[in-house]
Design a protein around this motif. Sequence first.
Motif, PDB file in Angstrom:
ATOM      1  N   LEU A 128     124.062  36.440  52.822  1.00 25.64           N
ATOM      2  CA  LEU A 128     122.882  37.057  53.400  1.00 25.64           C
ATOM      3  C   LEU A 128     123.232  37.910  54.613  1.00 25.64           C
ATOM      4  CD1 LEU A 128     120.110  36.784  52.265  1.00 25.64           C
ATOM      5  CD2 LEU A 128     119.550  35.113  54.028  1.00 25.64           C
ATOM      6  N   LEU A 129     124.270  37.523  55.355  1.00 23.51           N
ATOM      7  CA  LEU A 129     124.702  38.239  56.545  1.00 23.51           C
ATOM      8  C   LEU A 129     126.181  38.560  56.411  1.00 23.51           C
ATOM      9  CD1 LEU A 129     122.916  36.067  59.255  1.00 23.51           C
ATOM     10  CD2 LEU A 129     122.154  38.219  58.286  1.00 23.51           C
ATOM     11  N   PRO A 130     126.612  39.710  56.948  1.00 27.54           N
ATOM     12  CA  PRO A 130     127.989  40.160  56.718  1.00 27.54           C
ATOM     13  C   PRO A 130     128.989  39.613  57.713  1.00 27.54           C
ATOM     14  CG  PRO A 130     126.761  41.859  57.849  1.00 27.54           C
ATOM     15  CD  PRO A 130     125.797  40.741  57.630  1.00 27.54           C
ATOM     16  N   LEU A 154     123.674  42.031  41.447  1.00 32.07           N
ATOM     17  CA  LEU A 154     125.083  42.388  41.542  1.00 32.07           C
ATOM     18  C   LEU A 154     125.375  43.297  42.736  1.00 32.07           C
ATOM     19  CD1 LEU A 154     125.950  43.021  37.776  1.00 32.07           C
ATOM     20  CD2 LEU A 154     126.580  41.045  39.188  1.00 32.07           C
ATOM     21  N   GLN A 155     124.317  43.804  43.408  1.00 34.99           N
ATOM     22  CA  GLN A 155     124.532  44.689  44.548  1.00 34.99           C
ATOM     23  C   GLN A 155     125.173  43.913  45.709  1.00 34.99           C
ATOM     24  OE1 GLN A 155     123.905  48.041  44.736  1.00 34.99           O
ATOM     25  NE2 GLN A 155     123.463  47.872  42.539  1.00 34.99           N
ATOM     26  N   ASP A 156     126.075  44.601  46.438  1.00 37.11           N
ATOM     27  CA  ASP A 156     126.695  43.955  47.593  1.00 37.11           C
ATOM     28  C   ASP A 156     126.362  44.653  48.914  1.00 37.11           C
ATOM     29  OD1 ASP A 156     128.077  46.251  47.248  1.00 37.11           O
ATOM     30  OD2 ASP A 156     130.070  45.323  47.149  1.00 37.11           O
ATOM     31  N   ARG A 157     125.562  45.728  48.862  1.00 38.08           N
ATOM     32  CA  ARG A 157     125.178  46.421  50.089  1.00 38.08           C
ATOM     33  C   ARG A 157     123.767  46.060  50.538  1.00 38.08           C
ATOM     34  NH1 ARG A 157     126.830  52.597  50.430  1.00 38.08           N
ATOM     35  NH2 ARG A 157     126.323  52.036  52.573  1.00 38.08           N
ATOM     36  N   VAL A 158     123.016  45.475  49.660  1.00 47.46           N
ATOM     37  CA  VAL A 158     121.666  45.044  49.987  1.00 47.46           C
ATOM     38  C   VAL A 158     121.571  43.553  49.708  1.00 47.46           C
ATOM     39  CG1 VAL A 158     119.208  45.284  49.466  1.00 47.46           C
ATOM     40  CG2 VAL A 158     120.688  47.308  49.430  1.00 47.46           C
ATOM     41  N   GLY A 159     121.204  42.787  50.718  1.00 51.19           N
ATOM     42  CA  GLY A 159     121.050  41.355  50.538  1.00 51.19           C
ATOM     43  C   GLY A 159     119.748  41.047  49.814  1.00 51.19           C
ATOM     44  N   ASN A 168     118.624  44.439  54.615  1.00 50.99           N
ATOM     45  CA  ASN A 168     119.507  45.599  54.715  1.00 50.99           C
ATOM     46  C   ASN A 168     120.013  45.706  56.149  1.00 50.99           C
ATOM     47  OD1 ASN A 168     120.892  47.894  54.046  1.00 50.99           O
ATOM     48  ND2 ASN A 168     119.135  49.261  54.259  1.00 50.99           N
ATOM     49  N   ASP A 169     121.325  45.768  56.333  1.00 48.98           N
ATOM     50  CA  ASP A 169     121.934  45.845  57.663  1.00 48.98           C
ATOM     51  C   ASP A 169     121.736  47.261  58.220  1.00 48.98           C
ATOM     52  OD1 ASP A 169     123.409  45.767  59.940  1.00 48.98           O
ATOM     53  OD2 ASP A 169     125.228  44.963  59.036  1.00 48.98           O
ATOM     54  N   VAL A 170     120.912  47.358  59.257  1.00 55.10           N
ATOM     55  CA  VAL A 170     120.643  48.661  59.887  1.00 55.10           C
ATOM     56  C   VAL A 170     121.093  48.629  61.353  1.00 55.10           C
ATOM     57  CG1 VAL A 170     118.726  49.242  58.361  1.00 55.10           C
ATOM     58  CG2 VAL A 170     118.285  47.906  60.441  1.00 55.10           C
ATOM     59  N   THR A 171     122.123  47.857  61.627  1.00 54.76           N
ATOM     60  CA  THR A 171     122.559  47.691  63.015  1.00 54.76           C
ATOM     61  C   THR A 171     122.964  49.025  63.631  1.00 54.76           C
ATOM     62  OG1 THR A 171     123.326  45.455  62.503  1.00 54.76           O
ATOM     63  CG2 THR A 171     124.140  46.466  64.526  1.00 54.76           C
ATOM     64  N   GLU A 172     123.805  49.777  62.951  1.00 54.62           N
ATOM     65  CA  GLU A 172     124.286  51.032  63.526  1.00 54.62           C
ATOM     66  C   GLU A 172     123.173  52.066  63.674  1.00 54.62           C
ATOM     67  OE1 GLU A 172     127.014  51.679  65.084  1.00 54.62           O
ATOM     68  OE2 GLU A 172     127.526  49.580  64.760  1.00 54.62           O
ATOM     69  N   PRO A 173     122.340  52.308  62.621  1.00 56.52           N
ATOM     70  CA  PRO A 173     121.209  53.221  62.836  1.00 56.52           C
ATOM     71  C   PRO A 173     120.271  52.742  63.945  1.00 56.52           C
ATOM     72  CG  PRO A 173     121.563  52.849  60.497  1.00 56.52           C
ATOM     73  CD  PRO A 173     122.435  51.882  61.207  1.00 56.52           C
ATOM     74  N   HIS A 174     120.084  51.408  63.996  1.00 59.38           N
ATOM     75  CA  HIS A 174     119.217  50.870  65.045  1.00 59.38           C
ATOM     76  C   HIS A 174     119.809  51.144  66.424  1.00 59.38           C
ATOM     77  CE1 HIS A 174     116.467  48.033  66.988  1.00 59.38           C
ATOM     78  NE2 HIS A 174     117.520  47.557  67.633  1.00 59.38           N
ATOM     79  N   ARG A 175     121.098  50.900  66.579  1.00 62.36           N
ATOM     80  CA  ARG A 175     121.724  51.159  67.868  1.00 62.36           C
ATOM     81  C   ARG A 175     121.686  52.640  68.218  1.00 62.36           C
ATOM     82  NH1 ARG A 175     127.152  47.320  67.342  1.00 62.36           N
ATOM     83  NH2 ARG A 175     126.067  45.300  67.530  1.00 62.36           N
ATOM     84  N   ALA A 176     121.893  53.474  67.220  1.00 61.26           N
ATOM     85  CA  ALA A 176     121.840  54.921  67.479  1.00 61.26           C
ATOM     86  C   ALA A 176     120.444  55.330  67.922  1.00 61.26           C
ATOM     87  CB  ALA A 176     122.253  55.688  66.222  1.00 61.26           C
ATOM     88  N   VAL A 185     123.325  41.019  64.127  1.00 62.12           N
ATOM     89  CA  VAL A 185     123.067  42.301  63.482  1.00 62.12           C
ATOM     90  C   VAL A 185     121.564  42.492  63.407  1.00 62.12           C
ATOM     91  CG1 VAL A 185     125.175  42.288  62.110  1.00 62.12           C
ATOM     92  CG2 VAL A 185     123.100  41.247  61.183  1.00 62.12           C
ATOM     93  N   VAL A 186     121.169  43.718  63.175  1.00 62.75           N
ATOM     94  CA  VAL A 186     119.754  44.049  62.998  1.00 62.75           C
ATOM     95  C   VAL A 186     119.513  44.262  61.513  1.00 62.75           C
ATOM     96  CG1 VAL A 186     117.909  45.661  63.556  1.00 62.75           C
ATOM     97  CG2 VAL A 186     119.627  45.081  65.278  1.00 62.75           C
ATOM     98  N   MET A 187     118.585  43.513  60.962  1.00 58.38           N
ATOM     99  CA  MET A 187     118.270  43.583  59.546  1.00 58.38           C
ATOM    100  C   MET A 187     116.892  44.223  59.345  1.00 58.38           C
ATOM    101  SD  MET A 187     120.537  42.426  57.426  1.00 58.38           S
ATOM    102  CE  MET A 187     122.040  41.443  57.361  1.00 58.38           C
ATOM    103  N   ALA A 188     116.832  45.130  58.349  1.00 59.11           N
ATOM    104  CA  ALA A 188     115.549  45.646  57.887  1.00 59.11           C
ATOM    105  C   ALA A 188     115.106  44.781  56.717  1.00 59.11           C
ATOM    106  CB  ALA A 188     115.674  47.108  57.465  1.00 59.11           C
ATOM    107  N   ILE A 189     113.989  44.094  56.851  1.00 58.88           N
ATOM    108  CA  ILE A 189     113.548  43.099  55.875  1.00 58.88           C
ATOM    109  C   ILE A 189     112.339  43.635  55.116  1.00 58.88           C
ATOM    110  CG2 ILE A 189     112.797  40.711  55.578  1.00 58.88           C
ATOM    111  CD1 ILE A 189     113.962  40.197  58.411  1.00 58.88           C
ATOM    112  N   SER A 190     112.453  43.604  53.779  1.00 60.88           N
ATOM    113  CA  SER A 190     111.330  43.924  52.895  1.00 60.88           C
ATOM    114  C   SER A 190     111.112  42.727  51.976  1.00 60.88           C
ATOM    115  CB  SER A 190     111.600  45.185  52.073  1.00 60.88           C
ATOM    116  OG  SER A 190     111.842  46.298  52.913  1.00 60.88           O
TER     117      SER A 190
END
Length: 783
Positions: free
Chosen positions: A151-153, A129-134, A233-241, A209-214
């Motif tokens: 899977l992607l936003p 049911l989570q919508d922030r983690v694919g 998990n979408d980590v595009t902004e932290p990745h860019r930072a 986007v940059v995804m952190a995959i586990s």
Amino acid sequence: MDSRRFPFVDSMAGALLDADAVIVGWTPAAEELLAYRAEQVCGRPVRELLADRDSWPDLLAGYRDGVPWSGETVVRDGRGERLEIVFRVLPMARPASGDDPAHYLALGAPAALVARWRQDHAFTRELFLQDRVGLAVFDEQLRLVRTNTHLLPYSGVPVDLSGHRLADFLRAEDAEAVERHLWDVLRTGSPLVRAEERVRTLDDPRGGVVMAISAFRMQADGGRVIGLTALFNDVTEPHRARIRLELLHRATAAVGGSLSVTGTGEELASVLVPGLADRVVVDIAEAVFSGEEPGPDRDGFLLLRRTSVGDDDGPAGPAPGSPVLARAELAGTAGVDPEAAAAGRGPGELTVPLRARGLPLGRITARRDPGRLGFEPADLDLLREIAGRASLALDNARRYTREHRAAVGLQRSLLPPAEARTAAVTTAGVYLPTDPATGVGGDWFDVIPLSSARVALVAGDVVGHGLQATATMGRLRTAVRTLADLDLDPDELLVHLDDLVSQLVVEADEPDGDEWRARTRVDPVGATCVYAVYDPVSGRCSIAAAGHPPPAVVRPDGGVEYVALNPGPPLGVNGLPFEVTEIEPPQGGLLALYTDGLIEGGDGDLDQGMAELGRRLTDVMAADRPLRDCVRQVVSGLPAHRLADDVTLLLARIHRVPESDTAVWSIPADPAAVGGVRESASRRLREWGLEDLVFTTELVLSELVTNAIRYAGGPVEVRLIRAERLTCEVSDPSATQPRMRRARLTDEGGRGLYLVAQLTTRWGSRYTRHGKTIWAEQDLPAA
């Protein structure tokens, strides 16, 4: 109870009950759970298994109604132990005849196990049911089975992903990169933790986007692999930072490690491409390269030099080094380049100024290709920050350039020309500093013309490096030239030079309250020096050294030998006398003066270094090359990295004045002999074709010979030397130094030396071992 509380049936104990709740069937799972065999329980009422048989009436609720029900109870197993279980009773349909009694299926499991089942179910339900983690479940062929959300936003992902492969909607290279991680998980069973990959859909033109995959592998009973579960998990902004921060650190380190204006611009462009832009152009004000403060001209324009161009596809536009004219305000403000905006390129190009201490130093222009996202505000902030740090580095490089040019100019002005030619020698010299970046040090060489066609050759080495050593070198070189003008012998000259260095040592040790001098105080002053005087008429060379390595003599056949000097101590040590050594170098041979940096190897073996220098001198003599090429060839074998010490080399090719170009007469101390020497000298000048100098030479000789006979007695020796100039010498046994003075109108004499000074190029006197010699030089007439 709600049936959703009992969702699992695997590994549950089962019993078949009749209408009277008597056990008529027993499963193997029940045997294992309760430790009763089927023959031990079949035919017995089920209430006999309860730990508290009085609770049986409460458990019968709904038993006669023919509907399923659930509950919890405590039973006593075959081992006599109490076991809390959760049970579920399911009525079984009657046969069509309706004659057979009703039967019930009772299922049970330990309460702790059921609680864990419920937790697992709740966890799985909430996870999907989570919508922030694919969340995606893949089968063993990496086909999608189930996902919680898109899977992607952003656009380009099918609504129903079941049965799809990632390559069905992602770019091939991105899908391959992700699947490479997932295949590793399937193959090894090792979980994947936050592997970052950029993913882009086939339909979306943006940068993705940059995804952190586990991911972790799923296995059925028996260990069979049935697929894997992956979290995106979408980590595009932290990745860019993080990328921006890393880029800032790299840029700071790159531009901060260079004191070169051009190097700073090149490093800046190389760091920004492709990390921040696809093309970067760095334009720097022309004045910065010479160390000056830049500023606009009268029309408000600032002349820039295109310093570097960084481009993934190679340079475009004006090449580095091209002049660029820009308005000063354009180089001083940040924002969108007006030319880029007029061309419709929009936010894909910005121009950021390079400014320090209010000075416009240049600008950075960065551009992104159309297929890449435009610059964001954070990108512009990053570019401004990098430009600010680069501006400080450029200003430091500018000021260093100015100081370096001044230091090098000072040092070069203190050294003689690299090549010189006199009647006595032809010379070529070279100076190599320890640190090529600063280009200054304390080693020097000199070629000093002396009277009577003689020449002084000097090489010296001041302790230390940098401007302090250069300033000391300049003082010593000036002192040597001043002392050489007095025509002192080499040992006497070194004594006076030693006194000067001793005074410098005392000055360096005296406190004077000057805070700046105290901060910049360096090691005590010390120096070595070798001084040689070569007379091309006699062919003799007198040499003295103060703590300096001996000169080398190279014969025309290539043989090399070092002068057997008895060198005194270094200058400024203890004031001991110096010893003169006389040699007769062969005509056409070489005399090599050098500093110890040329013979000091990495192991400090001076003998080995001198042998190597001798070999190189032999090679250059055999090559029969111009002297300037010989000097370069000797030092060309030195290591390209930092030298152990400054290197100075002076090569002098030996010449002789032919006997036919000299004339010598000895006359008694009789004034009547003056006329005879005038006639002999005039005759010789005519033989040499110097008729234009006869009259002047007769006047000079008359005055000098007459004074020698009158004030010094005899015998008197007269010598004429035709070399670069015509030299007239008069030697007498007196040690009295003549002085030129301006005679008064009433004086009958006193005008002789004044007349000599007016008629000749220069004149002077020098002491000899047997008295003194007065000399006068005249320029030879043009051929």
